[in-house]
Structure formats: C-alpha cells, structure tokens
Design a protein around this motif. Structure first.
Motif, short mmCIF file in Angstrom:
data_model
loop_
_atom_site.label_atom_id
_atom_site.label_comp_id
_atom_site.label_asym_id
_atom_site.label_seq_id
_atom_site.Cartn_x
_atom_site.Cartn_y
_atom_site.Cartn_z
N ARG A 18 68.67 62.37 87.53
CA ARG A 18 67.74 61.79 88.52
C ARG A 18 66.44 61.30 87.91
O ARG A 18 65.41 61.28 88.58
N LYS A 50 67.38 66.58 94.70
CA LYS A 50 68.56 66.15 93.94
C LYS A 50 68.44 66.59 92.48
O LYS A 50 67.40 66.42 91.85
N SER A 51 69.55 67.14 91.98
CA SER A 51 69.61 67.58 90.59
C SER A 51 71.08 67.75 90.24
O SER A 51 71.93 67.75 91.14
N ALA A 82 64.48 70.14 90.55
CA ALA A 82 65.19 69.03 91.20
C ALA A 82 64.17 67.94 91.47
O ALA A 82 62.95 68.20 91.47
N LYS A 129 74.34 54.67 91.93
CA LYS A 129 73.67 55.93 92.24
C LYS A 129 72.15 55.81 92.27
O LYS A 129 71.44 56.81 92.33
N ASP A 141 73.77 64.55 86.60
CA ASP A 141 73.03 63.52 87.33
C ASP A 141 71.55 63.88 87.31
O ASP A 141 71.02 64.47 88.24
N ARG A 155 73.74 70.71 103.08
CA ARG A 155 74.39 69.63 102.35
C ARG A 155 75.40 68.98 103.28
O ARG A 155 76.38 69.60 103.69
N ASN A 172 72.05 73.66 93.40
CA ASN A 172 71.81 72.21 93.36
C ASN A 172 73.09 71.42 93.59
O ASN A 172 74.19 71.85 93.22
N SER A 200 74.72 68.91 89.86
CA SER A 200 75.51 69.93 90.56
C SER A 200 75.82 71.09 89.61
O SER A 200 75.79 70.94 88.38
N SER A 244 74.19 67.11 93.30
CA SER A 244 73.69 65.82 92.87
C SER A 244 73.41 64.87 94.03
O SER A 244 72.45 64.10 94.00
N GLU A 245 74.23 64.92 95.08
CA GLU A 245 74.00 64.02 96.21
C GLU A 245 72.81 64.44 97.06
O GLU A 245 72.35 63.68 97.91
N GLY A 246 72.30 65.63 96.79
CA GLY A 246 71.07 66.06 97.45
C GLY A 246 71.28 67.21 98.42
O GLY A 246 72.34 67.35 99.04
#
Length: 725
Positions: A48, A665-666, A648, A74, A46, A689, A714, A668, A716-718
């Motif tokens: 971003r 976000k970056s 990220a 997303k 992901d 998280r 990291n 996972s 992905s959802e932040g």
C-alpha cells in the motif's frame, strides 16, 4: 442525486484550482513512497505504498503487461525498473534477439573469466547493440502505460576490463591501444575512467530515447537511476557514473540504495575495523544527498528490513532500525522506497545463524516494520537541522572509484580509510558532518552554507582545473580548507591534466596550492588566503583511524579551523544525534564516544520501534541504539480524531460529532496495531471485512494520552473500522 452532483462540481473546482500551482504534483500523482517487485500482485505483500515499480520485462513471473495491469487495478501508480548492467536478458546474450551471441560482451577479469550475475546473465559492457536492445525494453514499458523508468545499478567491476569488447571500446575512446590495468597506476586509472564513461553514455542515450518516445505519445515519462552510494561502490571496487548523471537533461533523480548489506561493510576507527552500521549508513545517505541537493534532482531513500547474508532475525531488526534512523536524519528528503522485493520479505524464508531450518519473518517484526513503513507516508520535509555543530564537510569525487583496485607500489587503503579517516572521527564526536561532491562545486548551492571543508588527494583526484578554481574562490571569500595528505600514493603521477598540456605539477595539490599563492613546499600548518585560511597536514587520513587514538590531533585541528579561523561558533562534541520532523522524533546515540551517557527524552511519546505501540513518558537511549518516537504534543489538532500510528495504511476517513470511521489496508495474514487519538473513550469499537465482523486483538484505552490501542488481523482489501463515543 442533487447533492451528489453539487459535491462533484465542488470537487472538480478544487482539482482545477490545484492544477494552477505546485500542489498539483502531490494531488494528481502520489509519488512519496514506493517498492520494487518482480512478482505479480498478491494480497500477501500488498504494501500500500504510492508506487509499485514493476521489475523486469523477461522475469519469469507472468506477462509483463499483466503484471503492470494487476498493480494498476489495485490503485498503484505503476512504474518500471530493470537493471542496466545485468538482467534477465538471455534472449540478447544467447542470440534470440538479433541472431548473434553476445556473451563475449560480459565483463571479463584478468584470467579470462566472465563476471556473472546469474546463469547466462553476465555483468555486461554497454555496447551499441546492447543499448539498442535496452531501448526495446523501455519502449514496451512506456507502451504499457508506466509513468517512470528506473535503470538500476550501472555497475562495472574494477577487476574487469580485459575482454575484447572492452579493448575495442578503449581504442575507440582513447585512440591508442588497450593497456592492462594491473600493469600500472595509469592503466588502472584510465580503465576506470572508461568504465565510468561507458555507463554514463549508455544512460544518456537510453534516457534521451525515453524522453523523445514518450513525448511523441503526448506523455512525459520520468527517468531515475537506483544506485548504491559512491562510498559503497568505492569500497566494493565497482565503478559507476554516480554524480555526473545529476546533470543529464533526461535525468529526474535517484534512488539511494542503502541498506544493512551496504552499511555493514567494516570500517576502521580507533585502530579497529568492524561493522559500524548506523555511522556508515548516515554517511552513505549523506553522499547521495550531496550528489543531488545542489542540482534539485529528486531522490528516494531506500532501506531494507532484511538482507542477503544469513544472520539472525534480531540482527536484521537491529540493523534495519539503524539504517532507518539514518535515512530519517536527513530532513530535506521525504521520498522513500520502503522496501525491495516485498514478496521475498513476507513469503520468503531465510538462513538464520544457529538454526537448521530457514525461518519466516516473525509476526511481531512484520508488524513493527509495517508501522515504520506506513509512518513514511506521513513523514514531512523539515527545515530543522540535526543537533550539533553545523557547516563541516568532507570533499568527495567520483574518482574515488578509480584508484582502489588493484593496488600499486605497496600503497593500500583498507576499507576506504582515507575517506573514513576524515568523517568517522567527527561523527563519533557528535558532529553532523556533510559530504560535498567535487563535481558539483560550480553550482552556487554546493558550498554556500559550509564553513570548513576537509579534503585529501590520497584516495581521489580532481577531474579538471576548474574544480580548483571553485575551491580557491570559496576560500578567498572566507572559507577554511583543511588538506590532509602526503601526496605519495602512486596515482599522483598518472598522466592527467595537472601534468600534461603545459602543466608539470608533481601532484594535483601543487596546482591547487599554487592558485592560492602557496609555494611548492607546502608543509607549513596554516596559510591565509584572501578572507579564508588553508590548513595543510602531511598525513594521509587513513593514519587517523587505523591506529588507536590517531584522531586526537585531527579533532583539535578541526576545532581550531571552525572556531578560530572560520569564526563559525562553538565546536560542540557529544555522543548523540537528534532531529524533530513534525510529530516525529528521531534519535541515535553513538558507541565509542568519550561520553557513555544515554540520551534521555521526556514527554508523551508513542514508541514506533515497539510493535505494541506503547505510550511512554520517558525514553532512555543507550549508546549503540536508536529511537523513533511520535510526539503527542506535536499533534496539530488535538481535538480531531485521527490515527497517529498504524501497521496499515488508513484511507476513506469519515468524521462525525461522535464517530470516526476509516479503512485500514495492509498485507493479508499480518497483524495490525493502531494508536488512535479520540476525544473520549469509545463506547463501541468494531472492525469488519465486507460486512463480516473481525475479532479485535487489542482494544485498550489510555486516558492520559486520549488514545485507543486497537489491534486486528490485516486484510489487503481493507478492514473497515468504526469507533463511537
């Protein structure tokens, strides 16, 4: 609730104000960074960026509409990319689409073999039925809600041109029977011109359909062509429409597909052919800029952290840095495809020299790559110019692709040396040489800042007499033209405009020189023409680089043309290139130059090529290396807490008098590293998280730069970061 309503009203007012001006494009539609992907969305890749270009309708990665929805959900702007010359179109080629088998439309070589891109995936000739089929793909994509269509790589192999479908297209286009391209220079030239025109017409028709259909739905879907550079296609013996597409009404822009795989193609210099990745990438990106800049079309620059050929991961990293540096040295471009196929990069394993087992990307390289990629979201346009002598260009034409395969009469041009012979010596002397597309000469912006233009007809030919009229106009107004060429290659005599229709010139240069009042035996070194001057040197440019020290007289000639004839200032030689774009410092030091000294930069910098993001006060760049730095002195508001560099993407920033909060976000399963500017050393640093704390792998304060080095896993959802001081 009352305050929320008030702020919502204010926000609406701001948006309405923005819609009245040019800011709208960046506010409503983020279109600065992108990636192409065939696989469905996954947290593991992901990236971003702003745009997800969902690839292919028929790719075996789930339902197309579901893939589009997955990325849109997303937060991505979703666009559509597919091949125009090849793709997963088995339903067309095997007869499922219209009941007819179309494998006979594949590009065919002299021995009757089809050129394949994969099983039942030929490189194809764009017949009317194939174009109709492609329209069904773009319609489905538009119906799925994409905002742009990318038809990539309109490629016709130079060695192809022997199938029945091509012979039929030849008869329809030229009005006389097909000629086997290997039998004469004229047949080769005409064959390539037809290949060029076939894909020009195909793109024109499909893009026209995209515009008309999307407008019937009340939309304006954009059209782009992702394409290799003219230099690469010419080197790899491929024909493509290239520069002419920029003038299509339905064409919005290009993606410049330059990466290690194209830039590592060997070139000659000083008698040796070898990989010169930075130099080649610099010229490839430059040729894409010269193709688009005069027309105002948008261009994205692509580079890739890996490539298909098996090399070591260190090789991938070194050449990624070289191509990445080269793309940033063009300050007039600030749109980037940050990577193709992120699932391949993050989840794939690659054959590596010297190792039995295929290897995944290392955590350190993934972190460095993510720092570099996320910096592109901040990369500004700049009016700054590359250091060094400005205003020297080399002329290019699409016909560069028309005569490099097959060779005739024993005349060869190894590794496109008739082009590189004019460009590589200048680069090796630290001259930021430009390329100029002949197809754009009629555009007033093309030559306006040029002082010296170098050209040859040993490797290309002019498409029309109007090209020459534009050159003559420019020289007479003060430009200096330097012509290299013996004019003895076998393509000088192909039946073209300079020797037909009342013209009887032995070579196109005779027509050019005649317009300037220079006689047929144009062998003298210099000729005054109006306010300008013409230099004629009877050498083919390949002779300047295919033997040791062959460029000495060339450099002297260009220096005289620049300083004495053009009166453009000093011709300064050096061994480096340096550019500053906002807080970013981009530098490259060249090998094979007379000056072997490193370039030493002093200040307070963050080293963006180092996955540890160290703060340094001096950077020494050795020949053959590049640097990418963040200059702390160029931070606009030194008192404002802000993330300067990160592996990220930072969003949802909230500032108070003594705190800084944001979301990072970056992909996972990767490692984040961040350098954050703060007014004081923080007393409390947390990362969480979904309300669950995450361990910090780095939490180091640097007092001199007032920055915090922060690291954590990291997601992905932040990851929510809270800093208090």
């Amino acid at each position: 609730m009352r305050n929320q309503a008030f702020y919502a009203l204010i926000l609406t007012a701001i948006v309405v104000c923005f819609t009245q001006g040019n800011v709208l494009a960046q506010v409503k539609s983020k279109e600065k960074t992108s990636f192409q992907v065939a696989a469905p969305w996954s947290a593991d890749y992901d990236v971003r960026s702003d745009i997800a270009m969902v690839y292919g309708i028929n790719d075996a990665n789930g339902n197309f509409e579901e893939r589009v929805k997955g990325y849109r959900d997303k937060g991505y702007e979703v666009q559509f990319m597919t091949g125009i010359a090849w793709g997963q179109y088995k339903d067309y080629f095997l007869g499922e689409w219209d009941g007819k088998n179309h494998l006979d439309e594949g590009q065919m070589t002299q021995n009757g073999e089809t050129i394949w891109h994969g099983k039942n995936v030929p490189y194809t000739l764009p017949t009317p039925s194939y174009i109709a089929y492609m329209k069904t793909h773009v319609k489905r994509a538009i119906d799925a809600g994409v905002t742009a269509i990318y038809l990539e790589e309109p490629e016709f192999w130079a060695r192809a041109g022997y199938g029945d479908a091509f012979k039929k297209a030849w008869q329809n286009y030229y009005g006389f029977p097909w000629m086997a391209q290997h039998e004469s220079p004229e047949a080769t030239y005409l064959s390539s011109k037809l290949k060029y025109q076939l894909y020009f017409n195909a793109l024109k028709e499909v893009f026209s359909y995209v515009k008309n259909y999307s407008q019937s739905l009340g939309k304006r879907v954009k059209c782009f062509v992702p394409t290799h550079s003219l230099l690469n296609y010419s080197s790899w013996h491929i024909v493509s429409p290239e520069a002419s597409l920029a003038n299509l009404d339905g064409m919005d822009g290009y993606i410049a597909q330059v990466w290690t795989g194209t830039a590592r193609e060997p070139v000659f210099y000083n008698g040796k052919s070898k990989e010169r990745v930075f130099e080649n990438a610099f010229l490839e990106y430059g040729s894409m800029v010269s193709m688009t800049a005069p027309t105002g079309r948008k261009i994205f620059f692509l580079t890739d952290p890996i490539e298909d050929r098996p090399r070591s991961w260190e090789d991938y990293k070194v050449n990624y840095q070289a191509t990445f540096t080269a793309e940033l040295l063009y300050p007039m471009v600030d749109n980037y495809e940050v990577m193709p196929w992120p699932n391949r990069i993050y989840q794939g394993k690659f054959s590596v020299e010297g190792m039995k087992e295929k290897q995944s990307i290392s955590p350190a390289y993934a972190t460095q790559m993510q720092v570099m990629v996320n910096s592109l979201n901040q990369m500004p346009l700049s009016k700054n110019k590359l250091n060094g002598t400005q205003g020297i260009g080399v002329l290019l034409s699409n016909s560069l692709m028309f005569q490099n395969y097959p060779s005739h009469a024993g005349y060869s041009d190894p590794y496109l040396s008739n082009f590189y012979g004019m460009a590589i010596p200048l680069l090796k002397h630290g001259i930021p040489v430009e390329t100029v597309h002949m197809e754009n000469l009629a555009n007033k912006n093309t030559l306006k800042d040029l002082k010296v233009l170098i050209m040859t007809y040993s490797n290309m030919k002019p498409s029309s007499a109007e090209n020459h009229q534009e050159l003559v106009k420019w020289v007479k107004s003060g430009g200096v033209l330097v012509y290299y060429g013996r004019d003895t290659d076998p393509f000088q005599n192909v039946k073209e405009w300079w020797n037909t229709g009342g013209n009887s010139f032995n070579a196109p240069s005779e027509h050019l020189f005649g317009l300037m009042g220079i006689g047929e035996n144009a062998n003298k070194s210099t000729y005054p023409v109006g306010k300008g001057k013409v230099y004629i040197v009877r050498q083919d440019p390949k002779e300047l680089v295919m033997k040791a020290n062959g460029d000495a007289d060339f450099i002297t000639t260009i220096q005289e043309a620049y300083e004495t004839s053009a009166k453009a200032g000093l011709f300064v030689t050096k061994n480096n290139f340096l550019l500053k774009r906002g807080p970013f410092v981009i530098a490259a030091v060249l090998e094979e130059s007379k000056n072997k000294d490193p370039l030493v930069l002093e200040g307070i910098f963050i080293d963006l090529f180092d996955p540890e993001l160290p703060v340094i006060q001096q950077k020494s760049i050795q020949p053959g290396n590049q640097a990418y730095l963040f200059d702390m002195a160029k931070v606009e508001d030194q008192n404002k807490p802000q993330t300067l560099a990160a592996a990220a993407r930072v969003t949802d920033e909230v500032l108070t008098k003594n705190s800084y909060q944001f979301m990072a976000k970056s992909p996972s399963n990767t490692k984040n590293i961040m350098r954050i500017l703060l007014p004081a050393k923080p007393k409390n640093c947390t990362a969480s998280r979904g309300g669950t704390a995450i361990a910090l792998t780095k939490n180091e304060w640097d007092e001199q730069s007032k920055t915090l080095l922060l690291g954590f896993e990291n997601f992905s959802e932040g990851v929510e970061v809270n800093l208090r001081w």
